[in-house]
Design a protein around this motif. Structure first.
Motif, PDB file in Angstrom:
ATOM      1  N   HIS A 110       0.802  -1.206   0.000  1.00 48.36           N
ATOM      2  CA  HIS A 110       0.000   0.000   0.000  1.00 48.36           C
ATOM      3  C   HIS A 110       0.845   1.270   0.000  1.00 48.36           C
ATOM      4  N   ILE A 111       1.999   1.222   0.675  1.00 46.75           N
ATOM      5  CA  ILE A 111       2.860   2.406   0.726  1.00 46.75           C
ATOM      6  C   ILE A 111       3.430   2.713  -0.659  1.00 46.75           C
ATOM      7  N   LEU A 112       3.762   1.677  -1.422  1.00 50.46           N
ATOM      8  CA  LEU A 112       4.261   1.886  -2.780  1.00 50.46           C
ATOM      9  C   LEU A 112       3.188   2.490  -3.676  1.00 50.46           C
ATOM     10  N   HIS A 113       1.974   2.039  -3.516  1.00 54.78           N
ATOM     11  CA  HIS A 113       0.854   2.563  -4.290  1.00 54.78           C
ATOM     12  C   HIS A 113       0.623   4.039  -3.951  1.00 54.78           C
ATOM     13  N   PHE A 114       0.704   4.385  -2.677  1.00 57.04           N
ATOM     14  CA  PHE A 114       0.532   5.775  -2.257  1.00 57.04           C
ATOM     15  C   PHE A 114       1.613   6.651  -2.892  1.00 57.04           C
ATOM     16  N   ARG A 115       2.861   6.178  -2.843  1.00 57.51           N
ATOM     17  CA  ARG A 115       3.960   6.952  -3.427  1.00 57.51           C
ATOM     18  C   ARG A 115       3.777   7.132  -4.926  1.00 57.51           C
ATOM     19  N   GLN A 116       3.355   6.077  -5.593  1.00 58.12           N
ATOM     20  CA  GLN A 116       3.141   6.146  -7.035  1.00 58.12           C
ATOM     21  C   GLN A 116       2.054   7.164  -7.376  1.00 58.12           C
ATOM     22  N   ASN A 117       0.998   7.203  -6.598  1.00 58.40           N
ATOM     23  CA  ASN A 117      -0.120   8.111  -6.860  1.00 58.40           C
ATOM     24  C   ASN A 117       0.119   9.542  -6.415  1.00 58.40           C
ATOM     25  N   HIS A 118       0.921   9.741  -5.337  1.00 58.53           N
ATOM     26  CA  HIS A 118       1.078  11.073  -4.752  1.00 58.53           C
ATOM     27  C   HIS A 118       2.472  11.660  -4.937  1.00 58.53           C
ATOM     28  N   GLY A 119       3.432  10.837  -5.319  1.00 66.49           N
ATOM     29  CA  GLY A 119       4.785  11.329  -5.550  1.00 66.49           C
ATOM     30  C   GLY A 119       5.597  11.556  -4.282  1.00 66.49           C
ATOM     31  N   HIS A 120       5.098  11.114  -3.146  1.00 64.70           N
ATOM     32  CA  HIS A 120       5.804  11.270  -1.868  1.00 64.70           C
ATOM     33  C   HIS A 120       5.275  10.245  -0.882  1.00 64.70           C
ATOM     34  N   LEU A 121       5.898  10.231   0.296  1.00 61.70           N
ATOM     35  CA  LEU A 121       5.476   9.294   1.346  1.00 61.70           C
ATOM     36  C   LEU A 121       5.008  10.015   2.608  1.00 61.70           C
ATOM     37  N   LEU A 122       4.567  11.250   2.469  1.00 63.55           N
ATOM     38  CA  LEU A 122       4.047  12.014   3.609  1.00 63.55           C
ATOM     39  C   LEU A 122       2.556  11.707   3.752  1.00 63.55           C
ATOM     40  N   ALA A 125      -7.941   2.340  -0.415  1.00 62.53           N
ATOM     41  CA  ALA A 125      -9.226   2.022  -1.048  1.00 62.53           C
ATOM     42  C   ALA A 125      -9.900   0.826  -0.379  1.00 62.53           C
ATOM     43  N   ASP A 126      -9.091  -0.093   0.160  1.00 64.18           N
ATOM     44  CA  ASP A 126      -9.671  -1.249   0.846  1.00 64.18           C
ATOM     45  C   ASP A 126      -9.784  -1.008   2.362  1.00 64.18           C
ATOM     46  N   ASN A 127      -9.787   0.267   2.747  1.00 71.62           N
ATOM     47  CA  ASN A 127     -10.046   0.731   4.114  1.00 71.62           C
ATOM     48  C   ASN A 127      -8.947   0.396   5.124  1.00 71.62           C
ATOM     49  N   ARG A 128      -7.720   0.192   4.661  1.00 73.08           N
ATOM     50  CA  ARG A 128      -6.614  -0.037   5.591  1.00 73.08           C
ATOM     51  C   ARG A 128      -6.082   1.325   6.057  1.00 73.08           C
ATOM     52  N   ARG A 129      -5.681   1.394   7.290  1.00 70.59           N
ATOM     53  CA  ARG A 129      -5.220   2.653   7.897  1.00 70.59           C
ATOM     54  C   ARG A 129      -3.736   2.882   7.604  1.00 70.59           C
ATOM     55  N   LEU A 130      -3.440   3.326   6.405  1.00 74.67           N
ATOM     56  CA  LEU A 130      -2.055   3.530   6.001  1.00 74.67           C
ATOM     57  C   LEU A 130      -1.402   4.653   6.805  1.00 74.67           C
ATOM     58  N   GLY A 131      -2.127   5.711   7.083  1.00 76.70           N
ATOM     59  CA  GLY A 131      -1.582   6.804   7.884  1.00 76.70           C
ATOM     60  C   GLY A 131      -1.153   6.341   9.260  1.00 76.70           C
ATOM     61  N   GLN A 132      -1.961   5.505   9.885  1.00 80.62           N
ATOM     62  CA  GLN A 132      -1.622   4.959  11.197  1.00 80.62           C
ATOM     63  C   GLN A 132      -0.400   4.041  11.105  1.00 80.62           C
ATOM     64  N   TRP A 133      -0.327   3.265  10.051  1.00 76.39           N
ATOM     65  CA  TRP A 133       0.809   2.371   9.842  1.00 76.39           C
ATOM     66  C   TRP A 133       2.110   3.166   9.711  1.00 76.39           C
ATOM     67  N   VAL A 134       2.056   4.260   8.934  1.00 75.03           N
ATOM     68  CA  VAL A 134       3.241   5.104   8.754  1.00 75.03           C
ATOM     69  C   VAL A 134       3.678   5.688  10.092  1.00 75.03           C
ATOM     70  N   MET A 135       2.726   6.179  10.880  1.00 74.27           N
ATOM     71  CA  MET A 135       3.057   6.716  12.201  1.00 74.27           C
ATOM     72  C   MET A 135       3.686   5.645  13.085  1.00 74.27           C
ATOM     73  N   ALA A 136       3.189   4.436  12.994  1.00 75.56           N
ATOM     74  CA  ALA A 136       3.738   3.333  13.791  1.00 75.56           C
ATOM     75  C   ALA A 136       5.185   3.043  13.381  1.00 75.56           C
TER      76      ALA A 136
END
Length: 155
Positions: free
Chosen positions: A1-13, A21-32
């Motif tokens: 999911h993190i790779l998909h986010f980077r591909q779509n947004h151009g960053h990892l912030l 899209a499948d309701n996983r808490r990527l923001g929480q995962w990054v903070m962890a």
């Protein structure tokens, strides 16, 4: 999911509340991951994988550095266009609004407000030493009026 986010947004912030899209808490995962890294508990293999992606371990520090780079680009653009620009402009918001738009459209107004906030923190003794050092290296002082006085004195 993190790779998909980077591909779509151009960053990892990834925003804290971001869900995939499948309701996983990527923001929480990054903070962890940041918390584990800070505590020295993130496995070395995972640390290497995230570093390979240029993962930002400290979001606030990353964003601060980005603003500094934006300020440096703004000054270079103005100098390249032979604009009169002060390293200590008398009114940073005015300078950015008046001259930022033709050269750095993304900086309009926001950069001046950011610089005002940094100088305010600096004057109050609340700006980290490494940030003060970076500003001094750029030719900044905590008092924007100081630069105007120096320029007018030499004219």
């Amino acid at each position: 999911h993190i790779l998909h986010f980077r591909q779509n947004h151009g960053h990892l912030l990834v925003p804290r509340t971001y869900r995939t899209a499948d309701n996983r808490r990527l923001g929480q995962w990054v903070m962890a991951q940041r918390s584990l890294f800070k505590a020295g508990k993130l496995r070395e293999t995972r640390t290497k994988q995230l570093r390979a992606l240029e993962f930002s371990w400290n979001r606030q520090e990353h964003e601060w550095e980005e603003r500094c780079k934006e300020l440096e680009r703004y000054w270079r653009a103005c100098e390249a266009a032979n604009r009169r620009i002060f390293r200590h402009p008398p009114d940073d918001k005015h300078v950015v609004r008046a001259y930022g738009t033709p050269y750095l459209p993304e900086a309009t107004g926001r950069l001046g407000r950011w610089l005002d906030a940094q100088r305010f923190a600096w004057k109050k003794g609340k700006l980290a030493a490494h940030r003060v050092h970076r500003f001094r290296a750029m030719g900044l002082t905590p008092d924007a009026q100081e630069g105007e006085w120096d320029v007018k004195f030499q004219e």
